[in-house]
Design a protein around this motif. Structure first.
Motif: not given
Length: 200
Positions: A8-21, A146-152, A164-169
């Motif tokens: 069983r893999r842990v798979v994470t999916n996220m959309s990011l802006s080009l500047d990383g938010y 990610l902090a617990d290194d559990l993403v496969d 131009g700003g905001g939360p980062r992954l």
């Protein structure tokens, strides 16, 4: 295959802006910047590749409320893309685990509410039979994993826009890790999908 993912893999999916938010700095609920790109073939095919092998969806409360109020309405809608409808049907039918300290009972079918640490929840899911555990755009859950290194498998869709700003992954202080590029695709409007597997 990772050393701790017995099938069983842990798979994470996220959309990011080009500047990383992953969200606007002043209105994190405003996802209008995503919409022109989310309906591209690249984005739809990217999501399909992720959900097809998954048998559990792991969500935070806010994302569960957003996803599960919108996606069921796609089923049977006029002119809907077949990939969107297939994902919507999967999301309705799949086992869902929602991490929340405020919800006492699930307003959605086939959903379990859990108020325990993310790592513990994932450990219990790994110990059960099934396919991939897919985390759908729930930043707080992905950050904890990610902090617990559990993403496969780390899946990202990069959209060519600066917020131009905001939360980062990716917060400072994450465990050092190496990743292998498993899949990449580029298409309309400069949308880029990337899938990385954790090397252990």
């Amino acid at each position: 295959m990772t050393e701790h993912a017995a099938g069983r893999r842990v798979v994470t999916n996220m959309s990011l802006s080009l500047d990383g938010y992953y969200a606007h700095p002043d209105n994190p609920d405003d996802m209008s910047w995503v919409m022109p790109y989310a309906v591209t073939d690249v984005a739809r095919d990217h999501l399909t590749v992720l959900w097809e092998p998954a048998t559990t969806a792991l969500l935070g409360r806010r994302n569960a409320e957003g996803f599960l109020s919108f996606w069921p309405t796609v089923i049977g809608a006029d002119g809907v893309d077949g990939r969107d409808e297939a994902f919507a049907r999967w999301l309705v039918d799949v086992e869902k685990v929602v991490l929340s300290s405020t919800l006492s009972e699930a307003p959605w079918e086939r959903t379990t509410i859990v108020d325990t640490p993310t790592a513990e929840v994932v450990g219990n899911l790994r110990a059960a039979d099934g396919g991939d555990i897919l985390v759908l755009s729930s930043a707080s859950v992905i950050k904890a994993l990610l902090a617990d290194d559990l993403v496969d498998r780390l899946a990202l869709t990069i959209f060519p826009v600066f917020l131009g700003g905001g939360p980062r992954l990716f917060d400072a202080g994450l465990p050092t890790a190496q990743w292998a590029l498993a899949r990449q695709s580029a298409g309309e409007h400069g949308t880029l999908s990337l899938v990385y597997d954790r090397l252990r």
